[in-house]
Design a protein around this motif. Structure first.
Motif, PDB file in Angstrom:
ATOM      1  N   THR A   1      24.546  49.012  26.943  1.00  3.46           N
ATOM      2  CA  THR A   1      23.371  49.709  27.642  1.00  3.46           C
ATOM      3  C   THR A   1      23.575  51.021  27.298  1.00  3.46           C
ATOM      4  OG1 THR A   1      23.634  48.251  29.509  1.00  3.46           O
ATOM      5  CG2 THR A   1      22.791  50.118  30.061  1.00  3.46           C
ATOM      6  N   ALA A   2      24.957  51.788  27.394  1.00  2.00           N
ATOM      7  CA  ALA A   2      25.216  53.028  26.774  1.00  2.00           C
ATOM      8  C   ALA A   2      24.597  53.540  25.565  1.00  2.00           C
ATOM      9  CB  ALA A   2      26.371  53.292  27.049  1.00  2.00           C
TER      10      ALA A   2
ATOM     11  N   SER B   1      21.467  55.890  25.020  1.00  2.27           N
ATOM     12  CA  SER B   1      21.823  57.259  23.878  1.00  2.27           C
ATOM     13  C   SER B   1      20.699  57.195  22.810  1.00  2.27           C
ATOM     14  CB  SER B   1      23.156  57.250  23.419  1.00  2.27           C
ATOM     15  OG  SER B   1      23.547  56.330  22.661  1.00  2.27           O
TER      16      SER B   1
ATOM     17  N   ALA C   1      18.422  50.774  32.227  1.00  5.92           N
ATOM     18  CA  ALA C   1      19.754  50.599  33.106  1.00  5.92           C
ATOM     19  C   ALA C   1      19.169  49.794  34.235  1.00  5.92           C
ATOM     20  CB  ALA C   1      20.153  52.159  33.641  1.00  5.92           C
TER      21      ALA C   1
END
Length: 127
Positions: free
Chosen positions: A13-14, A18, A110
């Motif tokens: 997810t990060a 990004s 998210a």
């Protein structure tokens, strides 16, 4: 639920977030063209001389661009609403749309990740 899938999901997810936000960083740049760094090899006088030459070239380039813009502006005649007294459109293009779109995409991603984690946790039963 073990920690490994949660950690993997958080990392993915990060990374995806990004990747969505990286293009929006261009909206914060003052000038989209990269600038060459000053030369640092040679003696101090040679470095100063090269820097002065680079400054002269940059100044001449800016003056040529300004002269070309003045020439283009002189060729364009007002038409339509401008003749009627309306203000001209501003083409500043601040990049706010790209920033808001990237932020919305990150929030959507998210939210989807949270939904998947909660659904997987609810589907497992402790027997």
């Amino acid at each position: 639920m073990s920690r490994r899938p949660i950690l993997r999901l958080a990392v993915l997810t990060a990374l995806a977030g990004s990747a969505l936000l990286a293009p929006a960083t261009a909206a914060f740049a003052d000038d989209p063209t990269p600038a060459a760094s000053a030369p640092t090899t040679g003696t101090d006088s040679a470095v100063a001389e090269r820097k002065a030459e680079a400054d002269k070239a940059a100044k001449a380039k800016e003056e040529a661009a300004a002269a070309a813009k003045r020439g283009e502006d002189a060729k364009q005649l007002p038409r339509g609403g401008v003749d009627a007294g309306e203000a001209t459109a501003d083409d500043s293009g601040s990049g706010t749309t790209a920033l808001v779109g990237s932020a919305a995409g990150a929030l959507l991603l998210a939210g989807a990740g949270t939904f998947v984690v909660r659904r997987r946790a609810a589907g497992r039963t402790d027997a």
